[in-house]
Design a protein around this motif. Structure first.
Motif: not given
Length: 214
Positions: A41, A58, A78, A80, A203, A205
């Protein structure tokens, strides 16, 4: 219709009903798959002065249900990270002092996305993501001094986070390939911190995944 005929008709009706449930359940499980997911991330908190990017990660599990040949629904669970990194130069009458600030937040996130494959190997995905902040910390330092960490409490951050997730990903790069690669962007709709003014999680990712079973 006598009692035997009524009983026979009732038993046949129940049998057809149960058979239909079994067929539907079989079709559902045939279209359902599970897998693992992990990624890197780059996060920030929009709205905070001088906020910059912070590196995080993550990891978690996911499931996908195929709706048709070119679309599916995916839900994931998840762990994260979120947060931001900032540096500010403070000028005095005879010198300049640089101050540094980092915020690290930890979330359990649940994205639920619709996926559409526009080619054999590429697809788009979009949907909501719901998150729950587990805690975090803030670190500060002045100039070349040492970092001073401070544990954040629920008085500093909002426990619930919600936003929109969108991205592009691969699908079956080659026959029998169970790996996927994705690039996602998340825009928060709720404030991350209990500060005055708007401050939303953002974010970018890069992720990989692996289908482990169907």
């Amino acid at each position: 219709m006598n009692f035997r005929e009524k009983l026979t008709s009732f038993i046949l009706t129940v049998f057809v009903f149960i058979s239909g449930i079994e067929v539907n359940a079989q079709n559902f499980t045939d279209n359902l798959s599970f897998g693992l997911r992990a990624g890197l991330n780059m996060t920030t908190v929009g709205g905070i002065t001088e906020s910059g990017l912070e590196l995080g990660f993550t990891a978690g599990v996911g499931s996908k249900y195929s709706i048709s040949g070119n679309s599916s629904m995916s839900a994931e669970l998840l762990y994260t990270t979120g947060g931001m990194s900032a540096d500010i130069t403070v000028e005095t009458s005879d010198t300049k002092i640089k101050t540094y600030d980092k915020i690290h937040l930890h979330y359990i996130a649940i994205p639920v996305v619709y996926q559409y494959y526009f080619t054999d190997i590429l697809g788009l995905e979009i949907g909501p993501q719901f998150g729950f902040c587990l805690g975090g910390k803030e670190k500060n330092k002045i100039g070349n001094g040492n970092w001073i960490p401070t544990k954040l409490s629920s008085a500093d951050y909002n426990v619930f986070d919600c936003g929109i997730l969108a991205g592009i990903y691969t699908n079956n790069i080659s026959q029998g390939n169970d790996f996927l690669v994705s690039l996602r962007v998340y825009f928060g709709l709720t404030d991350a911190m209990k500060y005055e003014g708007s401050n939303k999680n953002i974010c970018i990712q890069f992720g990989i995944g692996y289908i482990i079973g169907k």
